[in-house]
Design a protein around this motif. Structure first.
Motif, mmCIF file in Angstrom:
data_model
loop_
_atom_site.group_PDB
_atom_site.id
_atom_site.type_symbol
_atom_site.label_atom_id
_atom_site.label_comp_id
_atom_site.label_asym_id
_atom_site.label_seq_id
_atom_site.Cartn_x
_atom_site.Cartn_y
_atom_site.Cartn_z
ATOM 1 N N GLU A 72 0.829 -1.202 0.000
ATOM 2 C CA GLU A 72 0.000 0.000 0.000
ATOM 3 C C GLU A 72 0.865 1.255 0.000
ATOM 4 O O GLU A 72 0.685 2.164 -0.825
ATOM 5 C CB GLU A 72 -0.917 0.009 1.228
ATOM 6 C CG GLU A 72 -1.787 1.257 1.313
ATOM 7 C CD GLU A 72 -2.387 1.483 2.695
ATOM 8 O OE1 GLU A 72 -3.445 2.119 2.769
ATOM 9 O OE2 GLU A 72 -1.785 1.039 3.684
ATOM 10 N N VAL A 73 1.822 1.318 0.921
ATOM 11 C CA VAL A 73 2.614 2.530 1.099
ATOM 12 C C VAL A 73 3.566 2.772 -0.066
ATOM 13 O O VAL A 73 3.764 3.913 -0.501
ATOM 14 C CB VAL A 73 3.400 2.445 2.433
ATOM 15 C CG1 VAL A 73 4.391 3.593 2.545
ATOM 16 C CG2 VAL A 73 2.438 2.459 3.618
ATOM 17 N N MET A 74 4.138 1.705 -0.611
ATOM 18 C CA MET A 74 5.202 1.837 -1.597
ATOM 19 C C MET A 74 4.735 1.729 -3.046
ATOM 20 O O MET A 74 5.551 1.694 -3.962
ATOM 21 C CB MET A 74 6.282 0.791 -1.324
ATOM 22 C CG MET A 74 6.958 0.965 0.032
ATOM 23 S SD MET A 74 7.685 2.611 0.269
ATOM 24 C CE MET A 74 8.953 2.595 -0.988
ATOM 25 N N GLY A 75 3.431 1.674 -3.286
ATOM 26 C CA GLY A 75 2.921 1.787 -4.642
ATOM 27 C C GLY A 75 2.792 0.504 -5.438
ATOM 28 O O GLY A 75 2.561 0.546 -6.651
ATOM 29 N N TYR A 76 2.896 -0.654 -4.810
ATOM 30 C CA TYR A 76 2.766 -1.911 -5.539
ATOM 31 C C TYR A 76 1.340 -2.118 -6.048
ATOM 32 O O TYR A 76 1.146 -2.638 -7.158
ATOM 33 C CB TYR A 76 3.185 -3.085 -4.661
ATOM 34 C CG TYR A 76 4.668 -3.147 -4.397
ATOM 35 C CD1 TYR A 76 5.501 -3.978 -5.129
ATOM 36 C CD2 TYR A 76 5.247 -2.361 -3.396
ATOM 37 C CE1 TYR A 76 6.865 -4.031 -4.891
ATOM 38 C CE2 TYR A 76 6.603 -2.397 -3.139
ATOM 39 C CZ TYR A 76 7.409 -3.234 -3.893
ATOM 40 O OH TYR A 76 8.758 -3.277 -3.649
ATOM 41 N N PHE A 77 0.364 -1.742 -5.252
ATOM 42 C CA PHE A 77 -1.017 -1.837 -5.718
ATOM 43 C C PHE A 77 -1.263 -0.857 -6.856
ATOM 44 O O PHE A 77 -1.910 -1.183 -7.859
ATOM 45 C CB PHE A 77 -1.993 -1.578 -4.563
ATOM 46 C CG PHE A 77 -2.032 -2.665 -3.532
ATOM 47 C CD1 PHE A 77 -2.308 -3.971 -3.889
ATOM 48 C CD2 PHE A 77 -1.797 -2.381 -2.193
ATOM 49 C CE1 PHE A 77 -2.342 -4.987 -2.940
ATOM 50 C CE2 PHE A 77 -1.827 -3.378 -1.234
ATOM 51 C CZ PHE A 77 -2.107 -4.683 -1.604
ATOM 52 N N GLU A 78 -0.749 0.344 -6.707
ATOM 53 C CA GLU A 78 -0.911 1.366 -7.743
ATOM 54 C C GLU A 78 -0.313 0.896 -9.061
ATOM 55 O O GLU A 78 -0.860 1.158 -10.138
ATOM 56 C CB GLU A 78 -0.245 2.665 -7.286
ATOM 57 C CG GLU A 78 -0.453 3.830 -8.233
ATOM 58 C CD GLU A 78 0.219 5.095 -7.743
ATOM 59 O OE1 GLU A 78 0.171 6.098 -8.484
ATOM 60 O OE2 GLU A 78 0.810 5.078 -6.638
#
Length: 334
Positions: A72-78
């Motif tokens: 979530e924090v490091m942009g993997y979902f994005e």
């Protein structure tokens, strides 16, 4: 207990109680442990249009679920075209209730609880693997001056565990069976932050703890008389992520993207243990010094039916399930 570690434990208790009462999530935290993956469009990284791009995932801020918070924090979902919000929930049963009510789309779960739920026809499926147990990650603790020295000494004694019919008592019972002992334990439900004080005060004879509380118990002067994460439970697949069968069926590309993001975050954290340990205090109440001392679980980057079958078979062998349970229908893309 030293003053430093006393403050650590008090901090952990305060944050745990706040999270339980308020449902605060960890989405506003930031870290510079690694560069975020590049974001994608609404087409999932593995191909196929996402049925929905917005998800809410429930979790406890435990060490086992670091990859979820990291993704979530490091942009993997994005990078997979997803907008995922991680919502802190009070417990596994609460998470299951929220899932079934449609209030969240995915959630953490331990495979023992999952096995019990689906054996009672809960419409749940596994969407991603999480962790296996590691030696030393858990323990049965007593005071330093306790006359108890082994599992056999627990016959007729009270042992605190956070939830009956769950990881603590099941792994302890597995070890008792492994050793061929005739031991009957009086299990008492006590929240994890309260187990160390309960042991120290004599409210219970012993207590089951897992990280980070295992580390806190050791620096508090308690001693372990058994490691239930050995024997039949050695490296037992223990936790991961679930969704309802309906959500997974209606959103197969989204579900696959969610899984890929978690697996990618897990792989990167496995490749950089320093980054993993540095990130744990970002989303949890574990202080930096404690995070460096924790015994980490065995993080997994793949999902197989065999991973889920072991805990289900263990529960049947110990008579926590009335019938054998085939886990293959509950594993998505396993």
């Amino acid at each position: 207990m030293t003053n430093r570690w006393s403050r650590f434990v008090l901090l952990l208790v305060a944050v745990a109680l706040t999270a339980a009462a308020c449902g605060d999530d960890a989405s506003d935290t930031t870290t510079t442990a690694a560069a975020a993956p590049e974001a994608s469009s609404t087409t999932a990284g593995g191909g196929g249009e996402l049925e929905t791009t917005t998800m809410t995932a429930g979790a406890l801020p435990l060490v086992d679920f670091a990859p979820l918070f990291y993704a979530e924090v490091m942009g993997y979902f994005e990078a997979e075209g997803l907008d995922v919000t991680v919502e802190v929930v009070q417990s596994g049963p609460v998470a299951a209730q929220l899932l079934l009510a449609g209030d969240i789309d995915a959630s953490f779960i331990n495979w023992l609880s999952f096995s019990a739920a689906v054996s009672n026809d809960a419409p749940l499926v596994v969407v991603a693997n999480g962790t296996h147990l590691a030696d030393g990650q858990g323990g049965v603790f007593v005071t330093a001056d306790s006359p108890l020295t082994s599992l056999e000494d627990l016959d007729g004694k009270s042992v605190a565990t956070n939830s009956i019919g769950n990881v603590g008592d099941i792994t302890i019972e597995a070890l008792i069976a492994d050793e061929g002992l005739d031991v009957e334990i009086d299990y008492v439900e006590v929240a994890f932050p309260e187990i160390i004080p309960a042991i120290e005060s004599g409210s219970v004879d012993a207590g089951f703890l897992t990280e980070p509380f295992t580390t806190f118990a050791q620096v508090s002067g308690l001693r372990s008389i058994a490691d239930p994460y050995t024997g039949s439970a050695k490296n037992l697949p223990i936790a991961g992520y679930m969704a309802t069968a309906q959500f997974a069926a209606e959103n197969p590309n989204t579900t696959a993207a969610f899984r890929r993001a978690i697996e990618a975050a897990t792989a990167d954290l496995l490749a950089d243990e320093d980054a993993l340990r540095a990130f744990i205090p970002v989303y949890s109440a574990v202080p930096e010094e404690a995070a460096q001392a924790l015994i980490l679980p065995l993080y997994q980057t793949t999902l197989t039916v065999e991973d889920l079958q072991r805990p289900a078979d263990l529960m049947f062998d110990l008579r926590y399930l009335d019938e054998p349970l085939d886990m293959s229908p509950f594993v998505i893309n396993g």
